[in-house]
Design a protein around this motif. Structure first.
Motif: not given
Lengths: 156, 290
Positions: B75-95
């Protein structure tokens, strides 16, 4: 409304706001209670860590025989004892779990919780700590109603 | 001339003087460096060297990580407004291979604004651009989302370009836990190296973050030194199991939440395969989205 009424009204409002601002931190200063459900993963992590470890030795610094049926020299037994203490909060029978926050146990950064029990219990207040690095239970502190230490156990 | 009687003219004069003073204080006073926000009186301060221990534990663990999966609530604030919450699935692999999918959020009141969106980014692949397809855009009508695909090539987005950074406070380069840990480490070591900055870490204790047992600290930091401290107040929770950050909350000097990221199901070293970072991987929906 005349200006002579506005000024005292403004002053009173200002006083009220300042009063609220001063009072707010006092309220927040009370120890944070934690529900049993929120503590379950903490206890599970500690239990898994002791199962995976090669039974580290416990330094028994204080032990009163009137305490419950557990072996103070055995870390797994201490973990079971701590679990039982925390489980008392599950039934809301006057026991609460409280946040004892980060503490240093020797050189080890640890996350500590505790329990508060009714005044008619032998143990009224407890603290137990989990080593952030290896998840082992590394401190248990048991106190009676007068603040006397009934038990103190730490990992060597 | 002093006011002896509290009349209309006198009150006007009082307010005029007050406004003049306010103007003078605001615009004419010399610009001084902003100090760290005031720490609440009842807050328990953590020794900064203990905060460094926490950082070192995270760093040591990160060194042993080859890849991970996690669900992030963002959840982030943009233009003074707290935006809707996002739910994100992430995979990360090195490098540096990343796959992200915007997934259904459990409580119905939280509408994932980008539901169904997927993206892959791997350094050295696809000309170092993001390969993406849009999901539903709750803030745009569907026809706008569809029409935009005729103009924008979503399979080759510049990581720091306008499209990829719209409504984002961070670029995809900053996704890995390692980047977050490095930022926290910079702030803690910066506070030790620059005692004049008056950096304070408050002991925020235990928190259960989506099932992760966590210990939390909050930095009160001089937010104008962004290259070291990032912002005025940063809460960091560390998962006791994985030793990775389980929650980050960034606030400005007024206490407004600017960023709130919470992690769920942190799974380190799950044995991710390289083909999981390609659009034709069977579990993904890039083909339908194009």
């Amino acid at each position: 409304m005349t200006t002579t009424r506005i000024i005292p009204a403004l002053s009173l409002s200002l006083l009220l706001v300042v009063g609220l601002m001063v009072a707010a931190p006092v309220q927040a200063a009370e120890g944070k209670q934690i529900s049993y459900e929120d503590v379950v993963p903490y206890l599970t992590t500690m239990e898994e860590a002791v199962e995976a470890s090669e039974s580290p030795s416990v330094n028994v610094m204080q032990h009163d025989d009137s305490l419950g049926d557990f072996d103070p020299d055995e870390l797994s037994s201490l973990v079971e004892y701590v679990k039982e203490l925390a489980e008392e909060a599950e039934d809301s029978n006057g026991t609460t779990i409280v946040d004892r926050k980060f503490q240093m146990v020797g050189e080890r950064l640890s996350v500590c919780l505790g329990t508060e029990h009714g005044q008619n219990s032998t143990v009224v207040s407890t603290t137990f700590c989990q080593d952030l690095e290896n998840n082992l239970l590394n401190r248990v502190l048991l106190e009676d109603a007068d603040g006397n230490e009934l038990g103190r156990y730490e990992l060597n | 001339m002093r006011c002896k009687v509290l009349n209309h003219r006198c009150v006007n004069r009082f307010f005029a003087t007050f406004l003049l003073l306010l103007f003078a204080v605001t615009f004419l006073s010399p610009q001084v460096a902003r100090s760290a926000p005031e720490v609440p009186e009842d807050a328990e301060v953590l020794d900064i060297k203990d905060a460094l221990k926490l950082v070192e534990i995270m760093e040591n663990r990160w060194d042993q990580v080859d890849g991970y999966t996690v669900i992030t609530y963002k959840q982030e604030r943009h233009g003074g407004e707290l935006m809707n919450r996002e739910r994100i699935f992430t995979k990360f692999k090195r490098p540096f291979s990343v796959y992200m999918e915007w997934i259904e959020d459990a409580p119905p009141e939280h509408k994932n604004p980008n539901l169904g969106q997927e993206m892959i980014y791997e350094k050295g692949w696809n000309n170092n651009t993001i390969y993406a397809h849009l999901g539903e855009r709750s803030y745009f009508p569907n026809w706008v989302t569809s029409a935009s695909s005729w103009i924008i090539d979503y399979t080759a987005l510049e990581p720091d370009g306008r499209v990829a950074t719209m409504y984002q406070r961070h670029t995809i380069d900053e996704i890995p836990f390692g980047e977050t840990i490095e930022r926290i480490a910079t702030a803690v070591r910066g506070g030790i190296e620059n005692p004049e900055d008056d950096v304070t870490f408050v002991n925020r204790g235990y928190r259960n973050v989506f099932g992760s047992p966590s210990g939390c600290i909050e930095g009160y930091l001089p937010g104008d030194k962004r290259e070291i401290y990032y912002d005025d107040r940063v809460l960091v929770c560390v998962d006791l199991q994985s030793k990775m950050p389980s929650q980050i909350v960034v606030r400005n000097g007024e206490g407004q939440v600017l960023e709130n990221y919470r992690m769920e199901d942190i799974n380190l070293n799950p044995g991710l395969e390289q083909e999981e970072f390609r659009p034709d991987y069977p579990e993904y929906n890039f083909e339908q989205g194009e």
